[in-house]
Write a protein that holds these residues in place. Structure first.
Motif, PDB file in Angstrom:
ATOM      1  N   PRO A 277     -42.420  43.896   1.517  1.00 13.39           N
ATOM      2  CA  PRO A 277     -42.560  44.045   2.965  1.00 13.39           C
ATOM      3  C   PRO A 277     -43.906  44.663   3.361  1.00 13.39           C
ATOM      4  N   THR A 280     -46.240  45.053   9.315  1.00 11.54           N
ATOM      5  CA  THR A 280     -46.416  44.041  10.363  1.00 11.54           C
ATOM      6  C   THR A 280     -45.104  43.282  10.541  1.00 11.54           C
ATOM      7  N   ALA A 281     -44.677  43.130  11.765  1.00 12.13           N
ATOM      8  CA  ALA A 281     -43.391  42.488  12.033  1.00 12.13           C
ATOM      9  C   ALA A 281     -43.342  41.081  11.446  1.00 12.13           C
ATOM     10  N   ASN A 282     -42.251  40.783  10.747  1.00 10.76           N
ATOM     11  CA  ASN A 282     -41.964  39.448  10.218  1.00 10.76           C
ATOM     12  C   ASN A 282     -42.955  38.983   9.151  1.00 10.76           C
ATOM     13  N   VAL A 283     -43.631  39.900   8.491  1.00 11.57           N
ATOM     14  CA  VAL A 283     -44.559  39.545   7.419  1.00 11.57           C
ATOM     15  C   VAL A 283     -44.150  40.257   6.141  1.00 11.57           C
ATOM     16  N   ALA A 284     -43.830  39.474   5.125  1.00 10.78           N
ATOM     17  CA  ALA A 284     -43.554  39.986   3.785  1.00 10.78           C
ATOM     18  C   ALA A 284     -44.109  38.967   2.805  1.00 10.78           C
ATOM     19  N   TYR A 285     -44.655  39.460   1.694  1.00 13.48           N
ATOM     20  CA  TYR A 285     -45.404  38.576   0.808  1.00 13.48           C
ATOM     21  C   TYR A 285     -44.719  38.370  -0.533  1.00 13.48           C
ATOM     22  N   SER A 321     -48.952  46.200   3.092  1.00  9.48           N
ATOM     23  CA  SER A 321     -49.674  46.133   4.364  1.00  9.48           C
ATOM     24  C   SER A 321     -51.173  45.987   4.200  1.00  9.48           C
ATOM     25  N   ARG A 330     -51.533  35.407   9.290  1.00  8.82           N
ATOM     26  CA  ARG A 330     -50.989  36.505   8.490  1.00  8.82           C
ATOM     27  C   ARG A 330     -50.655  36.088   7.066  1.00  8.82           C
ATOM     28  N   TYR A 331     -50.732  34.804   6.790  1.00 13.99           N
ATOM     29  CA  TYR A 331     -50.440  34.289   5.446  1.00 13.99           C
ATOM     30  C   TYR A 331     -51.629  33.458   4.974  1.00 13.99           C
TER      31      TYR A 331
END
Length: 462
Positions: A277, A280-285, A321, A330-331
């Motif tokens: 995680p 940033t909202a709704n961003v996980a890698y 982050s 964001r990706y």
């Protein structure tokens, strides 16, 4: 609307010690739109579909910076992209060409399809809603693959239906045929070409299609699209990315981050199944995302390496982050791949995809398949246009070519040029993307090659 210019060939042969016989031409040049540097432009009509030469025509906008002295000929320039606007870019980078312009005209063009929005191009544009598309995650089963295919087709059809003919004729081979039309329109007996980044694909396609029309060709910071063994080329790309990570790890061994390599391997193993995680909202890698960002940072060299070490340590504690881009997508992502999906072989089925990804992970355990054409082509699965310009070897009858590049890029370029006897690649042992604009040593060698057809020594480094 101004009528297309009429090109009248004057068959006057010019001979010099350094330049082949050349037929000059009279072209109706006019000041380029919004010109600030004395650049001239003209329009050239070419077929939308080169397989239908008598069919619909589109307009290419050609730009020229005349030689400051007595011209020995011209050099055709493309900055890559695909879609980098040659005219606007030359306007902003005119200082690059100061020395070359002492004896050569600088010619460039805005490539087909990449029009005013958002590319600033002045040639016929594809009325597409260009967007940034996240690199797809790896499908886990046939259902995933089907959904990916449908998603990609949705992006493509939104663009294709507005101009199906132009959409289907945007490959690097189509750009190469445009280059040949430009050469003929100018009356040049043979082509001198500088192709940076993706425009190196245009050059490789031109060399295959028109080998007898090449005088000099420079491929700067490009990749290998001239192989008979595409799977092996994917491995070479993965190995180059792995070398970037290992270069960073070697630096860490002497700079108080000896723990980072082990942390990285554990992080990648964990993120393969469970995304890390971020704040940033709704961003996980997942692992591939982290590898893509890390490779890009590792390639930047020592200025970026402390930040990369910190990002890995933080992610290993459950917060990725520091990998989130400061702005924009964001990706890991790419532009709508209209040209790319006609140039790059794509996976036919899940088995082929999985086998390739697993092989790349073995040869590059830290980098995996990230930032190779194996992952880049995921967004081409389901594309409504086939691969019309697949990789293929270069003909050996070409004159010696010149390559240039920084870490990784010079090796890829050398794999291209190894097929052409007596060709040379200039290597730069450092970070960067293309050399001509930032490396005076490489620029001097390239200029000498264009003006005198003289190559530097085979082991040249800059």
């Amino acid at each position: 609307m101004r009528k297309p210019v009429t090109l009248t060939l004057i068959l006057t042969l010019l001979t010099t010690a350094s330049q082949p016989a050349q037929a000059t031409t009279t072209v109706a040049w006019q000041p380029c739109p919004n010109d600030t540097i004395g650049m001239e432009c003209t329009d050239l009509q070419v077929p939308a579909d080169w397989q239908k030469p008598e069919g619909r025509k589109i307009t290419l906008k050609i730009g020229r910076l005349k030689s400051a002295g007595t011209s020995k000929g011209s050099v055709l320039i493309s900055y890559g992209g695909p879609g980098a606007p040659g005219i606007a870019t030359t306007q902003s980078l005119q200082s690059w060409w100061t020395d070359l312009r002492k004896t050569m005209d600088i010619i460039t063009w805005d490539t087909r399809g990449y029009g005013p929005d958002p590319f600033q191009g002045l040639s016929t544009g594809l009325p597409c809603t260009w967007t940034r598309i996240p690199i797809a995650g790896l499908p886990q089963d046939d259902a995933d693959l089907g959904r990916l295919s449908d998603t990609n087709r949705g992006y493509a059809e939104a663009c294709r239906h507005k101009d199906p003919e132009l959409f289907a004729n945007m490959s690097s081979a189509d750009h190469a045929r445009d280059m040949e039309a430009i050469r003929k329109a100018l009356g040049d007996a043979k082509l001198n070409y500088y192709g940076a980044s993706y425009a190196g694909f245009y050059g490789q396609a031109y060399a295959r299609l028109f080998p007898n029309s090449v005088r000099t060709m420079v491929l700067d910071g490009t990749w290998n699209h001239s192989t008979a063994d595409w799977p092996r080329e994917l491995e070479a790309m993965a190995k180059a990315n792995e070398q970037s990570m290992r270069r960073f790890f070697t630096w860490c061994a002497a700079n108080d981050c000896e723990d980072v390599p082990a942390l990285w391997r554990k992080l990648i193993t964990r993120a393969t199944g469970t995304p890390v995680p971020t704040t940033t909202a709704n961003v996980a890698y997942k692992a591939g995302d982290l590898q893509s960002f890390a490779i890009a940072m590792a390639r930047q060299g020592t200025p970026a390496w402390p930040k990369l070490a910190t990002a890995i340590r933080k992610a290993s504690k459950g917060d990725a982050s520091d990998f989130v881009p400061a702005r924009g997508a964001r990706y890991p992502d790419q532009a709508t791949p209209v040209t790319e999906c006609t140039d790059w072989p794509r996976f036919a089925n899940l088995k082929q995809l999985t086998t390739t990804i697993n092989r790349l992970r073995k040869v590059a355990p830290n980098a995996g398949a990230a930032n190779t054409f194996a992952t880049g082509t995921l967004n081409c699965i389901g594309w409504p246009v086939t691969v019309t310009n697949p990789p293929a070897p270069l003909p050996r009858a070409l004159p010696p070519l010149l390559g240039a590049g920084a870490w990784g890029e010079s090796d890829a370029t050398e794999r291209v040029l190894s097929q052409v006897p007596n060709s040379v690649t200039i290597h730069h042992d450092g970070p960067g993307h293309t050399l001509y604009g930032v490396n005076p040593c490489a620029r001097d060698h390239i200029n000498r090659y264009f003006t005198d057809a003289t190559l530097p020594p085979r082991t040249t480094t800059c």
